[in-house]
Design a protein around this motif. Sequence first.
Motif, PDB file in Angstrom:
ATOM      1  N   ALA A 115       0.832  -1.206   0.000  1.00 20.23           N
ATOM      2  CA  ALA A 115       0.000   0.000   0.000  1.00 20.23           C
ATOM      3  C   ALA A 115       0.865   1.253   0.000  1.00 20.23           C
ATOM      4  CB  ALA A 115      -0.935   0.000   1.209  1.00 20.23           C
ATOM      5  N   LEU A 116       2.003   1.216   0.683  1.00 21.20           N
ATOM      6  CA  LEU A 116       2.912   2.363   0.674  1.00 21.20           C
ATOM      7  C   LEU A 116       3.545   2.546  -0.702  1.00 21.20           C
ATOM      8  CD1 LEU A 116       4.680   1.849   4.128  1.00 21.20           C
ATOM      9  CD2 LEU A 116       2.881   3.484   3.569  1.00 21.20           C
ATOM     10  N   VAL A 117       3.849   1.458  -1.380  1.00 23.14           N
ATOM     11  CA  VAL A 117       4.394   1.546  -2.737  1.00 23.14           C
ATOM     12  C   VAL A 117       3.374   2.186  -3.673  1.00 23.14           C
ATOM     13  CG1 VAL A 117       5.200   0.191  -4.707  1.00 23.14           C
ATOM     14  CG2 VAL A 117       5.951  -0.396  -2.403  1.00 23.14           C
ATOM     15  N   ALA A 118       2.104   1.815  -3.529  1.00 22.37           N
ATOM     16  CA  ALA A 118       1.057   2.416  -4.359  1.00 22.37           C
ATOM     17  C   ALA A 118       0.964   3.917  -4.119  1.00 22.37           C
ATOM     18  CB  ALA A 118      -0.290   1.742  -4.068  1.00 22.37           C
ATOM     19  N   ALA A 119       1.102   4.348  -2.867  1.00 23.17           N
ATOM     20  CA  ALA A 119       1.082   5.774  -2.570  1.00 23.17           C
ATOM     21  C   ALA A 119       2.274   6.483  -3.206  1.00 23.17           C
ATOM     22  CB  ALA A 119       1.078   6.000  -1.059  1.00 23.17           C
ATOM     23  N   GLY A 120       3.441   5.855  -3.165  1.00 27.12           N
ATOM     24  CA  GLY A 120       4.617   6.460  -3.771  1.00 27.12           C
ATOM     25  C   GLY A 120       4.483   6.626  -5.273  1.00 27.12           C
ATOM     26  N   VAL A 121       3.933   5.624  -5.954  1.00 31.22           N
ATOM     27  CA  VAL A 121       3.770   5.710  -7.409  1.00 31.22           C
ATOM     28  C   VAL A 121       2.740   6.780  -7.765  1.00 31.22           C
ATOM     29  CG1 VAL A 121       2.915   4.460  -9.418  1.00 31.22           C
ATOM     30  CG2 VAL A 121       4.522   3.365  -7.856  1.00 31.22           C
ATOM     31  N   ALA A 122       1.619   6.836  -7.034  1.00 28.51           N
ATOM     32  CA  ALA A 122       0.615   7.866  -7.313  1.00 28.51           C
ATOM     33  C   ALA A 122       1.182   9.259  -7.068  1.00 28.51           C
ATOM     34  CB  ALA A 122      -0.622   7.633  -6.451  1.00 28.51           C
ATOM     35  N   GLY A 123       1.969   9.412  -5.990  1.00 28.24           N
ATOM     36  CA  GLY A 123       2.595  10.710  -5.741  1.00 28.24           C
ATOM     37  C   GLY A 123       3.599  11.086  -6.809  1.00 28.24           C
ATOM     38  N   ALA A 124       4.376  10.121  -7.275  1.00 29.57           N
ATOM     39  CA  ALA A 124       5.338  10.403  -8.340  1.00 29.57           C
ATOM     40  C   ALA A 124       4.630  10.793  -9.632  1.00 29.57           C
ATOM     41  CB  ALA A 124       6.233   9.188  -8.574  1.00 29.57           C
ATOM     42  N   THR A 125       3.498  10.169  -9.922  1.00 31.95           N
ATOM     43  CA  THR A 125       2.747  10.524 -11.124  1.00 31.95           C
ATOM     44  C   THR A 125       2.224  11.955 -11.044  1.00 31.95           C
ATOM     45  OG1 THR A 125       2.096   8.203 -11.361  1.00 31.95           O
ATOM     46  CG2 THR A 125       0.838   9.818 -12.608  1.00 31.95           C
ATOM     47  N   LEU A 126       1.750  12.356  -9.878  1.00 34.72           N
ATOM     48  CA  LEU A 126       1.293  13.736  -9.710  1.00 34.72           C
ATOM     49  C   LEU A 126       2.456  14.715  -9.837  1.00 34.72           C
ATOM     50  CD1 LEU A 126      -1.155  15.530  -9.061  1.00 34.72           C
ATOM     51  CD2 LEU A 126      -0.596  15.267  -6.640  1.00 34.72           C
ATOM     52  N   LEU A 127       3.604  14.363  -9.287  1.00 35.62           N
ATOM     53  CA  LEU A 127       4.780  15.230  -9.409  1.00 35.62           C
ATOM     54  C   LEU A 127       5.287  15.278 -10.842  1.00 35.62           C
ATOM     55  CD1 LEU A 127       6.691  14.211  -6.160  1.00 35.62           C
ATOM     56  CD2 LEU A 127       5.594  16.410  -6.627  1.00 35.62           C
ATOM     57  N   LEU A 128       5.058  14.226 -11.616  1.00 34.10           N
ATOM     58  CA  LEU A 128       5.400  14.264 -13.039  1.00 34.10           C
ATOM     59  C   LEU A 128       4.610  15.357 -13.755  1.00 34.10           C
ATOM     60  CD1 LEU A 128       6.722  12.953 -15.601  1.00 34.10           C
ATOM     61  CD2 LEU A 128       4.692  11.489 -15.700  1.00 34.10           C
ATOM     62  N   LEU A 129       3.330  15.444 -13.460  1.00 34.90           N
ATOM     63  CA  LEU A 129       2.513  16.482 -14.095  1.00 34.90           C
ATOM     64  C   LEU A 129       2.955  17.872 -13.656  1.00 34.90           C
ATOM     65  CD1 LEU A 129      -1.033  14.868 -13.773  1.00 34.90           C
ATOM     66  CD2 LEU A 129       0.580  14.741 -15.670  1.00 34.90           C
ATOM     67  N   ARG A 130       3.331  18.025 -12.396  1.00 26.61           N
ATOM     68  CA  ARG A 130       3.818  19.327 -11.926  1.00 26.61           C
ATOM     69  C   ARG A 130       5.131  19.694 -12.605  1.00 26.61           C
ATOM     70  NH1 ARG A 130       1.974  21.395  -7.087  1.00 26.61           N
ATOM     71  NH2 ARG A 130       4.083  22.030  -6.517  1.00 26.61           N
ATOM     72  N   ALA A 131       5.993  18.704 -12.821  1.00 28.33           N
ATOM     73  CA  ALA A 131       7.260  18.980 -13.500  1.00 28.33           C
ATOM     74  C   ALA A 131       7.025  19.404 -14.944  1.00 28.33           C
ATOM     75  CB  ALA A 131       8.166  17.759 -13.434  1.00 28.33           C
ATOM     76  N   LEU A 132       6.005  18.842 -15.579  1.00 23.60           N
ATOM     77  CA  LEU A 132       5.697  19.229 -16.953  1.00 23.60           C
ATOM     78  C   LEU A 132       5.173  20.654 -17.039  1.00 23.60           C
ATOM     79  CD1 LEU A 132       4.044  15.943 -18.252  1.00 23.60           C
ATOM     80  CD2 LEU A 132       6.346  16.782 -18.686  1.00 23.60           C
ATOM     81  N   GLU A 133       4.749  21.220 -15.937  1.00 23.90           N
ATOM     82  CA  GLU A 133       4.298  22.603 -15.911  1.00 23.90           C
ATOM     83  C   GLU A 133       5.432  23.580 -15.634  1.00 23.90           C
ATOM     84  OE1 GLU A 133       1.246  22.757 -13.016  1.00 23.90           O
ATOM     85  OE2 GLU A 133      -0.075  21.362 -14.064  1.00 23.90           O
ATOM     86  N   GLY A 134       6.638  23.076 -15.546  1.00 25.52           N
ATOM     87  CA  GLY A 134       7.782  23.943 -15.323  1.00 25.52           C
ATOM     88  C   GLY A 134       8.380  23.852 -13.936  1.00 25.52           C
ATOM     89  N   ARG A 135       7.829  23.002 -13.058  1.00 27.54           N
ATOM     90  CA  ARG A 135       8.386  22.837 -11.720  1.00 27.54           C
ATOM     91  C   ARG A 135       9.659  21.989 -11.783  1.00 27.54           C
ATOM     92  NH1 ARG A 135       4.131  23.711  -8.039  1.00 27.54           N
ATOM     93  NH2 ARG A 135       2.650  25.125  -9.040  1.00 27.54           N
ATOM     94  N   SER A 136      10.332  21.878 -10.648  1.00 29.01           N
ATOM     95  CA  SER A 136      11.573  21.106 -10.586  1.00 29.01           C
ATOM     96  C   SER A 136      11.296  19.616 -10.741  1.00 29.01           C
ATOM     97  CB  SER A 136      12.270  21.363  -9.250  1.00 29.01           C
ATOM     98  OG  SER A 136      13.395  20.515  -9.101  1.00 29.01           O
ATOM     99  N   TRP A 137      12.241  18.914 -11.361  1.00 28.38           N
ATOM    100  CA  TRP A 137      12.141  17.479 -11.529  1.00 28.38           C
ATOM    101  C   TRP A 137      12.606  16.706 -10.306  1.00 28.38           C
ATOM    102  CZ3 TRP A 137       9.695  14.845 -15.233  1.00 28.38           C
ATOM    103  CH2 TRP A 137       9.405  15.503 -16.418  1.00 28.38           C
ATOM    104  N   TRP A 138      13.308  17.340  -9.398  1.00 33.63           N
ATOM    105  CA  TRP A 138      13.940  16.582  -8.329  1.00 33.63           C
ATOM    106  C   TRP A 138      12.965  16.028  -7.302  1.00 33.63           C
ATOM    107  CZ3 TRP A 138      17.908  14.773 -10.198  1.00 33.63           C
ATOM    108  CH2 TRP A 138      18.740  15.523 -11.025  1.00 33.63           C
ATOM    109  N   PRO A 139      11.857  16.701  -6.955  1.00 30.66           N
ATOM    110  CA  PRO A 139      10.875  16.012  -6.098  1.00 30.66           C
ATOM    111  C   PRO A 139      10.352  14.720  -6.720  1.00 30.66           C
ATOM    112  CG  PRO A 139      10.452  18.363  -6.116  1.00 30.66           C
ATOM    113  CD  PRO A 139      11.510  18.123  -7.144  1.00 30.66           C
TER     114      PRO A 139
END
Length: 606
Positions: A115-139
Amino acid sequence: MLAMGLWGLDRGGMWGDESVTFLVGRRTVPQIWRLLHGVDAVHGLYYLLMHAVLAVHPGEVVLRLPSVCGAAATAGLVAALGVRLARPRVGLWAGLLYAITPLTGHYAQEGRSYALVAAGVAGATLLLLRALEGRSWWPYGAVLAVTFLLHEFSVLVLCAHALTLAAARVPRAVWAGWARAAGVAVAVLLPLAWVSQRQSGQVAWLRVPDRDTTERLARGFLSVTPTGAVFWTSVLLILLGLGAGRLASVALPLLVVPPVILLTVSQFRPLFHERYVLYALAGAPLLVAAGANCLVGMVGRLWRAGLPRPEPAHGAGRAAVIERRPQLVGAAAASGHHSGTATRPPLPGLDHAPGAAARPPMTGTDRVPGTAPYRPLTGFDRTPEAAGLPPNPLPSLLPTPHPPKPRAGTPRPPKTLARTPHLVTLAGVLALAVPFLHGLPAYRGDRLAAHRPENLAEVSALAGRELRPGDPVLFLPSFWRVTELAYPGPFGGARDLALAESGARSGTLSGREVAPAELAARLAGVDRVWIVAQSNLLPSRWVPGDPVDRVKLTVVDGEFARRRQYVSGRVKLALYIRRMPPQDMAAAAPGRGVTPLPAPPSPAPR
């Protein structure tokens, strides 16, 4: 999701894998580190986390609380993805659908890392979209690295994210940023992958997945119920959701790519289990919610098409057209959104009355005195045609600009199905309540200890009632010593014939056992022995690869007869009585010279 996770969390017993988490989490950090060199390195970070959690209170409820929190976080992140990629009601429906999916609730109450792995993948996917908007890639890279360390098979999400970027036709600069972040995360994973490769025997119990395996996975992922009208409705909505553009370009690769890759690899080297790709489930509720939103839109358009159109008053049609054009231009400029081109801001000292001529679009070299230089629109900010690329079948992953608000006094269109968002949202929530209520007996059954592979608390309670002080006990294979280690009270007066050194001292999971010859000598002096064994053993044609377990099976199966047994899933407690007096068997050889056969499915965790 939090309510679903807490419901029935104390089910009155741990099963094998949970008991391993409990035992390892209660060891010291040096003992955990020593254990990981020989077994379970893939769960090393999770065991260190559980060491801190169980230090607060060592109990079954606390053991499962991190998974409950992980599932709740995943549901919220799925909802956030739906809001960002579509609209708020799509996010609400997707989050609720994720929360009531039985597979989600099952692993939300497991004392394991999935369940923690699922949370990490969902969070990374959301951060991917934020990075595509010009945010930093490092989070994005940091969350991926932690998720990979929780379970190495989550690295397959990189293939899904790469397909999302390819579908969106992002420019090279975006690919470069994503490659750097993903490369760092993979570099962090490589040492763990090297160590766990040497421990691959722990998954030797896995079998090549077949058609039934794939069908069970699909039914578990795609619907609240695996059969019936609800399942086929979910399949239909997923097909409609494939036309959702931005959302489909994210959700579909997440849902399909990791399971397909692992299923394909497992045809040559069996590595597949549904829990290893649990994180991919997040794509299904997003597509179902998007399909439901598309269905609402289609019904609304049909509804509007059937309504009578009011006739405009004499002379009002042309006036309305003339009046409406400047309103839309002004509203769009005031909203702050652009659609691929930008207009030059007003120059100081010039009158820009409504009647003044509009200036041409600003180019990349124009600059207004006193303002920042204009940045040309690139990548996700402009259309493929403007960038010199062929038309993109999928729209940008950036949020869609909201339409301009009409001026006061503008006639409002009649209220239709598409213009009552609150009623539509409420109807969707009520529609989700129907399959939830329909599956309520299944949810209740999943929260019983009998629904897990075994209940070690039940086996230990039986041992406490049946064992007499000093009774000899054997564990076959030695992994099932976790029954005694997880619930030591009932076994307090028993005598473990095979144990030489405890697991914590020896750096092993269930302890180091005596030599085969010494164990045979100990067995020669007893006329009764209690066996805690895998339920498909004794009798069995399986001959263990471990010589100590081979002595246990050979002597007990050949010289003892079963008198009583109690079975709980994969494990059983049985009393064996010797067929003849011990002195007549003293000269019997402990082995039979048989050739070892392949081992049965191992209960060892992974």
